[in-house]
Design an enzyme around this catalytic site. Sequence first.
Site, PDB file in Angstrom:
ATOM      1  N   GLU A 442       0.796  -1.237   0.000  1.00  0.00           N
ATOM      2  CA  GLU A 442       0.000   0.000   0.000  1.00  0.00           C
ATOM      3  C   GLU A 442       0.824   1.281   0.000  1.00  0.00           C
ATOM      4  OE1 GLU A 442      -3.105   0.120   2.912  1.00  0.00           O
ATOM      5  OE2 GLU A 442      -4.103  -1.634   2.065  1.00  0.00           O
ATOM      6  N   GLU A 517      -4.598  -8.845   1.311  1.00  0.00           N
ATOM      7  CA  GLU A 517      -5.302  -8.513   2.563  1.00  0.00           C
ATOM      8  C   GLU A 517      -6.781  -8.654   2.284  1.00  0.00           C
ATOM      9  OE1 GLU A 517      -4.204  -4.799   4.588  1.00  0.00           O
ATOM     10  OE2 GLU A 517      -2.111  -5.348   4.261  1.00  0.00           O
TER      11      GLU A 517
HETATM   12  C1  GAL Z   1      -4.356  -1.954   5.419  1.00  0.00           C
HETATM   13  C2  GAL Z   1      -2.891  -1.974   5.807  1.00  0.00           C
HETATM   14  C3  GAL Z   1      -2.671  -2.757   7.083  1.00  0.00           C
HETATM   15  C4  GAL Z   1      -3.655  -2.320   8.133  1.00  0.00           C
HETATM   16  C5  GAL Z   1      -5.047  -2.516   7.620  1.00  0.00           C
HETATM   17  C6  GAL Z   1      -6.083  -2.120   8.654  1.00  0.00           C
HETATM   18  O1  GAL Z   1      -4.624  -0.919   4.579  1.00  0.00           O
HETATM   19  O2  GAL Z   1      -2.106  -2.542   4.796  1.00  0.00           O
HETATM   20  O3  GAL Z   1      -1.375  -2.564   7.554  1.00  0.00           O
HETATM   21  O4  GAL Z   1      -3.425  -0.993   8.415  1.00  0.00           O
HETATM   22  O5  GAL Z   1      -5.221  -1.735   6.475  1.00  0.00           O
HETATM   23  O6  GAL Z   1      -7.348  -2.295   8.122  1.00  0.00           O
END
Ligand code: GAL
Length: 809
Positions: A442, A517
């Site tokens: 990100e 993620e």
């Molecule tokens: C993502 C990020 C993670 C964490 C997560 C929380 O955007 O890559 O490190 O912050 O969101 O929802």
Amino acid sequence: MLKKTLLLLLLFFFAITNAQKTRGKAELSEAKINLDEGWKFHFGNSANSEKDFNYGNKLLFHKSNVFEATIVSPKFVDSTWTKVDVPHDWVVELPFVKSATHEMDSHGYKPVGGLYPETSIGWYRKRFSIDKKDEGKRFEIQFDGVYRNAAIWVNGFYVGTNFSGYVGKSYDITDYMNFESGNVIVVRVDATQSEGWFYEGAGIYRHVWLNIRNNVHIPEDGVFVHSTVNGKNASVTIETEVENKNLTSSKGTIYSYVTDRNGKQIAKTSEQNFTLSVNGKTTVKQKIALNNATLWSLENPYLYKVVSVIKQNNQIVDKKKVNFGIKTVRFDANEGFFLNGKHIKIQGTNNHQDHAGIGSALPDFMQYYRIKLLKEMGSNAYRTSHNAPTPELLDACDSLGMLVLDEQRLLNSSPEYIDQFQRLLRRDRNHASVFLWSIGNEEQNIQGNEYGKRIAQSLLAIQKELDPTRTSTYAADMGNDFKGVNEVIPIRGFNYRQFAVADYHRDHPNQPLLGTEMGSTVTTRGIYEKDSIRAYVPDQDITAPWWASKAEDWWKLAAENKYWLGGFVWTGFDYRGEPTPYKWPNINSHFGILDVCGFPKNIYYYYKSWWTNEDILHISPHWNWPDKIGKPIDVWVNTNADDVELFLNGKSLGKKVMPRNSHLQWQVTYEPGTLEAIAYKKGKKLTTKVETTGQASKVIVSPDKTVMLADGKDGTVINVSFQDANGKEIPDANNKIYFSISGDAKIIGVGNGDPSSHEADKCGDGMWQRSAFSGKCQVIIQAGKTPGIIKLEAKANGLVSASTTIQIK
Ligand code: GAL
């Protein structure tokens, strides 16, 4: 007389030969000496040089060595400092501090960073001695991980700074060694600036080693083993680096052999000559054929060992052993992921590295504990978001059978970050578990533009150079966008945006796709109502932040579409920092499938239903609702059975067919008693129930293991629960537990998984205590070095206490 002389001569001869043998033996292999014990610690100060041992006022860099009694010199007196062993995380011991700054909530409301100069600099000192017989060898100090910006001195000489809080660094300190008097290492750790937006801890939180080597040797991470598989046979390539630190050119030979997992030699290369000029370095490539190779898999994580051996004048001068596994991986843009030719859906979790009670300073046994919990849930992959992991985490994944997506801290191709990436690749490329690299996460400012694309290309080129056997992904928070990093990344990673995956696949059918993620339901273990005061969210797959999704929403797509390689849930475990959706008093995240102690939340049973072939049948919530008699309660059943019938106190509430990758729900008018589910899975009957319980009457302790090694490092997790007079487990007890331990072991941390608890994880006064949360708490203990039996007792006012004995051997 003659006889006596002869006898003496004979004895002398034997003594010499034996001495030579011992000496020869001592020289056989390098020594890797653990330096974890016996450090001294003191806070410095980032705003006041006087309170920082005059660090900013003294002339420390004007001359090559600082003999004067400054903080960095051996003469400095540290007798009043606190004794610590590493791994050590000083942040976990600090109190929680309410604050409105984003930095503070990101890091779990612990006072570290620019606003807290008194608790952001840590000084460490350690003495060690070296045997005179080792004079003439090379000495290297190796720090596996210091958070962060660690400036290091040895005997008053500055040796370097490791900027990274995650990837370790080694320094040659040969020229500064004292053989008669002792040696002193001094480390100034500066956690003023952070690297992540999550709890990171601070201090020397991983192992420290002293490497002693002969002048002709294999450098650290100097053996690279990889293999190809052809039918039942494998061809193993061993690339061994050898370097010459003698002041003359040196010759020698090198060979390697492979052993099975028990250490039995099964194949060997021939001996190959080398000649190295002064400071010369070469890489020798050797191949070994293995017939009927056992492949490393999730079910049988078989590890071979490769030993590379350097000889000079027929004497072994260095030897390096690495574990490795033989496997094949294939990423197919349409068919998915294949391990050893077998299709596997990636059922992964993202994780940060902290755990309840101990912060980021995890003893090795904790890595095994955590990976075991994930594996039991059916997870087969772990993303080291967003940094280089602890080496022992990879060892745990290698030996338990968990794939690893190993991530570089930043998408940056500056010399500093290239160096960090190279160190990561060289350190981790032999690990059987590592199946894919990630070059970043990100990077909203550059991921979609030319900067991002160019930097990605540079990092990908380095990855290919140092590890041609694997490929990379990047965790993009982008939808159906083919620009920047996505144009050049071999495997497209999606952070969230699961709805855009199908369109992206349609438009770019040749690029494999991975959910880097996914999901991210926020849940509080054992809590069933939203509570904005205590900052709790219901423990069901209901609440997801706007950017995320519920478990069912992403997993259905990933499970049912072959082109998805699979994905990684954000996150496996709760972690400190990033409280979401609430801030204070909430101090840790709610994203975990397991809480910060590793206790399962209800969503665990959703994933376990679809990630394993085990028979899963789970009802939530619990059945203790004295205030809800006659009121409706939403009952969830997680199962992988074909249908489920629910009964309240023996009366059927109806039978439902179980949709795949989903869950079942009933609305039930509450009455105390027994709520039972009867399910059928391919004709097999499964049952489970939740029951109304009485008051807690006794404490129950459940140790994870009952034998620990007497090495001062091993330890175990002991979980605490409660039962009523009839032996039923109490799901909502919150009694305070007082712990005591006798024998050669210590308590190193306590926790309960409550994301809003401000109780101490480390009880500095030695009075260890912790309240339970939703019926559970946890104590972590570590063995000493004396074999024997230790006893842990857990007491709560008014309840029958519990104890357990653990053998140390
Ligand atoms: C993502 C990020 C993670 C964490 C997560 C929380 O955007 O890559 O490190 O912050 O969101 O929802």
